[in-house]
Scaffold this motif. Structure first.
Motif, PDB file in Angstrom:
ATOM      1  N   GLY A 156       0.641  -1.155  -0.065  1.00  0.00           N
ATOM      2  CA  GLY A 156       0.022  -0.089  -0.127  1.00  0.00           C
ATOM      3  C   GLY A 156       0.925   1.273  -0.090  1.00  0.00           C
ATOM      4  O   GLY A 156       1.957   1.264   0.537  1.00  0.00           O
ATOM      5  N   PRO A 157       0.147   2.419  -0.474  1.00  0.00           N
ATOM      6  CA  PRO A 157       1.211   3.847  -0.786  1.00  0.00           C
ATOM      7  C   PRO A 157       1.785   4.154   0.540  1.00  0.00           C
ATOM      8  O   PRO A 157       2.657   4.827   0.735  1.00  0.00           O
ATOM      9  CB  PRO A 157       0.099   4.462  -1.324  1.00  0.00           C
ATOM     10  N   SER A 158       0.982   4.144   1.818  1.00  0.00           N
ATOM     11  CA  SER A 158       1.380   4.836   2.952  1.00  0.00           C
ATOM     12  C   SER A 158       2.290   4.120   3.500  1.00  0.00           C
ATOM     13  O   SER A 158       3.445   4.739   4.013  1.00  0.00           O
ATOM     14  CB  SER A 158       0.091   4.725   4.034  1.00  0.00           C
ATOM     15  N   ARG A 159       2.328   2.881   3.594  1.00  0.00           N
ATOM     16  CA  ARG A 159       3.463   2.001   4.153  1.00  0.00           C
ATOM     17  C   ARG A 159       4.735   2.033   3.403  1.00  0.00           C
ATOM     18  O   ARG A 159       5.660   2.215   3.796  1.00  0.00           O
ATOM     19  CB  ARG A 159       3.062   0.552   4.432  1.00  0.00           C
ATOM     20  N   ALA A 160       4.495   2.060   2.195  1.00  0.00           N
ATOM     21  CA  ALA A 160       5.701   2.382   1.223  1.00  0.00           C
ATOM     22  C   ALA A 160       6.365   3.521   1.150  1.00  0.00           C
ATOM     23  O   ALA A 160       7.529   3.833   1.331  1.00  0.00           O
ATOM     24  CB  ALA A 160       5.309   1.882  -0.353  1.00  0.00           C
ATOM     25  N   LYS A 161       5.640   4.633   1.314  1.00  0.00           N
ATOM     26  CA  LYS A 161       5.910   5.939   1.507  1.00  0.00           C
ATOM     27  C   LYS A 161       6.675   6.216   2.807  1.00  0.00           C
ATOM     28  O   LYS A 161       7.981   6.746   2.926  1.00  0.00           O
ATOM     29  CB  LYS A 161       4.967   7.102   1.603  1.00  0.00           C
ATOM     30  N   ASP A 162       6.354   5.404   3.941  1.00  0.00           N
ATOM     31  CA  ASP A 162       7.206   5.420   5.316  1.00  0.00           C
ATOM     32  C   ASP A 162       8.432   4.936   5.100  1.00  0.00           C
ATOM     33  O   ASP A 162       9.585   5.539   5.433  1.00  0.00           O
ATOM     34  CB  ASP A 162       6.302   4.825   6.282  1.00  0.00           C
ATOM     35  N   ILE A 163       8.565   3.621   4.507  1.00  0.00           N
ATOM     36  CA  ILE A 163       9.663   2.944   4.193  1.00  0.00           C
ATOM     37  C   ILE A 163      10.722   3.636   3.308  1.00  0.00           C
ATOM     38  O   ILE A 163      12.000   3.953   3.331  1.00  0.00           O
ATOM     39  CB  ILE A 163       9.468   1.708   3.495  1.00  0.00           C
ATOM     40  N   VAL A 164      10.225   4.421   2.280  1.00  0.00           N
ATOM     41  CA  VAL A 164      10.950   5.099   1.151  1.00  0.00           C
ATOM     42  C   VAL A 164      11.350   6.267   1.501  1.00  0.00           C
ATOM     43  O   VAL A 164      12.708   6.805   1.399  1.00  0.00           O
ATOM     44  CB  VAL A 164       9.961   5.211  -0.111  1.00  0.00           C
ATOM     45  N   TYR A 165      10.464   7.032   2.506  1.00  0.00           N
ATOM     46  CA  TYR A 165      10.968   8.692   2.810  1.00  0.00           C
ATOM     47  C   TYR A 165      12.009   8.655   3.873  1.00  0.00           C
ATOM     48  O   TYR A 165      12.776   9.284   3.798  1.00  0.00           O
ATOM     49  CB  TYR A 165       9.648   9.276   3.261  1.00  0.00           C
ATOM     50  N   THR A 166      11.741   7.414   4.892  1.00  0.00           N
ATOM     51  CA  THR A 166      12.728   7.236   5.797  1.00  0.00           C
ATOM     52  C   THR A 166      14.236   6.827   5.646  1.00  0.00           C
ATOM     53  O   THR A 166      15.119   6.996   6.184  1.00  0.00           O
ATOM     54  CB  THR A 166      12.173   6.742   7.036  1.00  0.00           C
TER      55      THR A 166
END
Length: 264
Positions: A156-166
């Protein structure tokens, strides 16, 4: 184990119907341009060979792959990377497009390109010491070999963004809870667990397995209506195979689960 297709750093080893794409560039299996192209060649060969019915991607007992070769990338210009980026992505896509069940056997680190490679497989088995992540942001870039796309589709986009952003490292327990990996075992058992999953399909209906993969992966790329059309097409095509005739006759005569398929 019988080794057949091989490059300097990547080998395709075939044994008992299972092909292992083995990464072997010590110490961390850094994914430089040569490794990427050898991965492509191994995937193409695994796809073409009739004696390969399922595939394991394995980096060895200590590490899956800790990412791209940053020394090779550090001084690359925009013009050069613009010309190279498509080939980088498509080398990994060759693994995703293997028309057979595939499983990544992940020990130690699967970071950056290493996680992107694992995401190209149908399933991921990890050691309980594994750490996965997309730390490219810490280098001032983003994942460039499918990480922003395959990870978001998986978790999902929210979890992916957390992993990619951090850029943070995700341990095996969290990776299992997020669905990044599907099974966690002791590190010494990772390869055997992956083989155990892959061996289920050695005597299976190869055309039907390929059709299932085509329908699921292809359907994720469009609307539900388009996916249903694709499913109908590949479903109907299986009625031209020997395995469909074998499977249905066996069911009628002997009940479910007793068919002996030849993969044709």
């Amino acid at each position: 184990m019988r080794g057949d297709g091989s490059g300097e750093f990547i080998r395709l080893e075939v044994d008992g119907g299972v092909g292992t794409i083995r990464l072997d560039r010590p110490p961390m299996n850094a994914l430089n341009k040569q490794v990427q192209e050898e991965i492509r060649a191994a995937a193409v060969e695994a796809s073409a060979r009739d004696d390969v019915r399922a595939v394991v991607v394995y980096g060895g007992q200590k590490v899956f792959a800790a990412g791209a070769d940053i020394k090779e990338m550090a001084d690359v210009s925009y013009v050069d990377m613009a010309a190279r980026a498509g080939a980088l992505s498509s080398a990994f896509t060759a693994v995703a497009e293997i028309p057979k069940p595939t499983v990544a056997a992940v020990t130690g680190y699967a970071l950056g390109g290493g996680l992107e490679l694992a995401l190209c497989c149908d399933r991921r088995v990890a050691g309980d010491n594994a750490k996965v992540g997309q730390p490219e942001i810490l280098l001032g870039i983003i994942p460039g070999a499918g990480g922003t796309q395959r990870l978001a589709r998986l978790v999902g986009p929210s979890r992916a963004k957390d992993i990619v952003y951090t850029g943070r490292f995700v341990d095996a327990e969290e990776a299992l809870s997020l669905g990044i990996v599907d099974e966690v075992v002791a590190p010494d058992d990772v390869y055997e667990a992956a083989l155990r999953w892959a061996r289920q399909f050695v005597n299976g209906p190869a055309r039907a397995l390929a059709a299932a993969k085509t329908a699921i992966d292809g359907g994720l790329n469009g609307s539900l209506a388009d996916g249903l059309k694709l499913e109908s097409q590949v479903f109907a095509a299986l009625f031209a195979t020997e395995d469909q005739k074998t499977g249905m006759r066996s069911f009628v005569e002997n009940g479910p689960g007793k068919a002996v398929f030849n993969g044709r």
